[in-house]
Design a protein around this motif. Structure first.
Motif, mmCIF file in Angstrom:
data_model
loop_
_atom_site.group_PDB
_atom_site.id
_atom_site.type_symbol
_atom_site.label_atom_id
_atom_site.label_comp_id
_atom_site.label_asym_id
_atom_site.label_seq_id
_atom_site.Cartn_x
_atom_site.Cartn_y
_atom_site.Cartn_z
ATOM 1 N N GLY A 103 0.812 -1.209 0.000
ATOM 2 C CA GLY A 103 0.000 0.000 0.000
ATOM 3 C C GLY A 103 0.847 1.260 0.000
ATOM 4 N N VAL A 104 0.179 2.383 -0.255
ATOM 5 C CA VAL A 104 0.824 3.690 -0.326
ATOM 6 C C VAL A 104 0.397 4.521 0.872
ATOM 7 N N LEU A 105 1.367 5.127 1.552
ATOM 8 C CA LEU A 105 1.085 6.084 2.627
ATOM 9 C C LEU A 105 1.397 7.476 2.103
ATOM 10 N N PRO A 106 0.517 8.445 2.312
ATOM 11 C CA PRO A 106 0.715 9.769 1.709
ATOM 12 C C PRO A 106 1.986 10.473 2.155
ATOM 13 N N TRP A 107 2.473 10.221 3.346
ATOM 14 C CA TRP A 107 3.697 10.888 3.809
ATOM 15 C C TRP A 107 4.945 10.143 3.367
ATOM 16 N N ARG A 108 4.779 8.942 2.798
ATOM 17 C CA ARG A 108 5.918 8.171 2.304
ATOM 18 C C ARG A 108 6.141 8.412 0.818
#
Length: 136
Positions: A103-108
């Motif tokens: 998954g994608v984390l917005p701060w990463r």
């Protein structure tokens, strides 16, 4: 009944914790991609992240268009110092080590692929250590 509710809530919390871990923290795969570094930019509205694109050698046929496309590898960079070094390497042939998440984390970053190391530049050229000031 109270015991059932407590056990159900505890099981739900554990299940959500495991889901979050495997979706966003578990490293699904890692590897090295080689190609020409197209760009690395810092962008975002709420979370400013470093995003880049690597153009890999070779050609493939375009999906449904009948044309020819290049292989492109979109990636994100968490480490500011690494991103600044990559910004100096636009147009260079590089080998980048990356980690892949589910998954994608917005701060990463905007992608599932996080570059964490420059393996090689050109034909064994040293990796530049000079940093570029980035506007805040």
């Amino acid at each position: 009944m109270k015991k059932f509710i407590v056990i159900s809530v505890a099981a739900a919390v554990v299940a959500l914790g495991l889901f979050f871990y495997f979706k966003f923290c578990f490293v699904f795969g890692e590897g090295v991609k080689a190609g020409t570094l197209n760009y690395v930019v810092r962008k975002g509205i709420v979370f400013k992240t470093y995003e880049g694109k690597l153009i890999q050698s070779g050609l493939r046929s375009g999906a449904g268009s009948g044309g020819i496309q290049s292989y492109e590898f979109d990636f994100s960079v968490e480490d500011k110092a690494l991103a600044e070094r990559l910004m100096l390497l636009g147009g260079e042939d590089v080998e980048l080590h990356y980690k892949e998440y589910f998954g994608v984390l917005p701060w990463r970053g905007y992608t599932r692929y996080i570059v964490d190391e420059i393996i090689m530049v050109g034909k064994g050229s040293p990796v530049p250590q000079k940093t570029v000031p980035v506007q805040q």
